[in-house]
Design a protein around this motif. Structure first.
Motif, short mmCIF file in Angstrom:
data_model
loop_
_atom_site.label_atom_id
_atom_site.label_comp_id
_atom_site.label_asym_id
_atom_site.label_seq_id
_atom_site.Cartn_x
_atom_site.Cartn_y
_atom_site.Cartn_z
N VAL A 37 46.63 45.58 26.44
CA VAL A 37 46.45 45.41 27.88
C VAL A 37 45.35 44.40 28.14
O VAL A 37 44.66 43.96 27.22
CB VAL A 37 46.09 46.76 28.57
N LYS A 38 45.17 44.03 29.40
CA LYS A 38 44.08 43.14 29.79
C LYS A 38 42.81 43.96 30.01
O LYS A 38 42.90 45.10 30.48
CB LYS A 38 44.43 42.41 31.08
N PRO A 39 41.64 43.40 29.70
CA PRO A 39 40.39 44.14 29.93
C PRO A 39 40.26 44.63 31.37
O PRO A 39 39.79 45.75 31.60
CB PRO A 39 39.30 43.12 29.58
N ASP A 40 40.67 43.82 32.33
CA ASP A 40 40.56 44.25 33.72
C ASP A 40 41.39 45.49 34.01
O ASP A 40 41.01 46.31 34.85
CB ASP A 40 40.98 43.12 34.68
N ASP A 41 42.52 45.64 33.33
CA ASP A 41 43.36 46.83 33.53
C ASP A 41 42.62 48.10 33.14
O ASP A 41 42.85 49.16 33.71
CB ASP A 41 44.65 46.73 32.73
N LEU A 42 41.72 47.99 32.18
CA LEU A 42 40.96 49.15 31.71
C LEU A 42 39.65 49.36 32.44
O LEU A 42 39.27 50.49 32.73
CB LEU A 42 40.64 49.00 30.22
N PHE A 43 38.94 48.27 32.73
CA PHE A 43 37.54 48.42 33.13
C PHE A 43 37.19 47.93 34.53
O PHE A 43 36.15 48.30 35.05
CB PHE A 43 36.65 47.67 32.12
N TYR A 44 38.00 47.12 35.15
CA TYR A 44 37.61 46.47 36.40
C TYR A 44 37.27 47.46 37.52
O TYR A 44 36.19 47.42 38.08
CB TYR A 44 38.68 45.50 36.87
N ASP A 45 38.19 48.36 37.84
CA ASP A 45 37.97 49.27 38.97
C ASP A 45 36.74 50.14 38.78
O ASP A 45 35.94 50.30 39.70
CB ASP A 45 39.20 50.16 39.19
N GLU A 46 36.59 50.71 37.60
CA GLU A 46 35.46 51.59 37.34
C GLU A 46 34.14 50.82 37.34
O GLU A 46 33.13 51.31 37.85
CB GLU A 46 35.64 52.31 36.01
N THR A 47 34.13 49.62 36.78
CA THR A 47 32.91 48.81 36.75
C THR A 47 32.53 48.39 38.16
O THR A 47 31.35 48.42 38.53
CB THR A 47 33.09 47.58 35.84
N LEU A 48 33.50 48.04 38.96
CA LEU A 48 33.24 47.66 40.35
C LEU A 48 32.63 48.82 41.12
O LEU A 48 31.66 48.64 41.87
CB LEU A 48 34.53 47.19 41.02
N LYS A 49 33.13 50.03 40.93
CA LYS A 49 32.56 51.21 41.58
C LYS A 49 31.11 51.40 41.17
O LYS A 49 30.26 51.70 42.00
CB LYS A 49 33.35 52.47 41.21
N GLN A 50 30.85 51.23 39.89
CA GLN A 50 29.49 51.41 39.37
C GLN A 50 28.53 50.39 39.98
O GLN A 50 27.42 50.72 40.36
CB GLN A 50 29.49 51.30 37.86
N ILE A 51 28.99 49.15 40.11
CA ILE A 51 28.15 48.10 40.69
C ILE A 51 27.87 48.40 42.16
O ILE A 51 26.73 48.28 42.63
CB ILE A 51 28.83 46.73 40.54
N LYS A 52 28.88 48.82 42.89
CA LYS A 52 28.71 49.14 44.31
C LYS A 52 27.78 50.32 44.51
O LYS A 52 26.99 50.34 45.44
CB LYS A 52 30.05 49.41 44.97
N ASN A 53 27.85 51.30 43.64
CA ASN A 53 26.97 52.48 43.74
C ASN A 53 25.53 52.15 43.41
O ASN A 53 24.62 52.84 43.84
CB ASN A 53 27.48 53.60 42.85
N ALA A 54 25.31 51.10 42.63
CA ALA A 54 23.96 50.71 42.25
C ALA A 54 23.23 49.99 43.38
O ALA A 54 22.00 49.93 43.39
CB ALA A 54 23.99 49.81 41.02
N ASP A 55 23.97 49.47 44.35
CA ASP A 55 23.36 48.74 45.46
C ASP A 55 22.70 49.63 46.46
O ASP A 55 22.79 50.65 46.77
CB ASP A 55 24.42 47.89 46.19
#
Length: 72
Positions: free
Chosen positions: A54-72
């Protein structure tokens, strides 16, 4: 964080050790990734994605984006 990663591994009927060996990392490190105890580099994300075809974004994009938004 990486619920998709654990789910994909289970669906692929692979052990954490098997994935770790294919990626070139230790089993404890891989387990820490699955359990959100470690962050991973893009290179490691790419290697993990290649193991599952699979593509890395298929595995990690959504969860990483949530983590970044929660850190703000």
């Amino acid at each position: 964080m990486y619920n998709k990663l654990k789910e994909l591994r289970y669906n692929s009927k692979m052990t954490a050790r098997e994935v770790a060996l294919k990626v070139g990392i230790s089993k404890p490190f891989y387990c820490q990734l699955e359990n959100c105890k470690r962050r991973l580099s893009y290179e490691t994300a790419l290697k993990i994605a290649l193991v599952f075809g699979v593509k890395p974004d298929d595995l990690f994009y959504d969860e990483t984006l949530k983590q970044i938004k929660n850190a703000d």
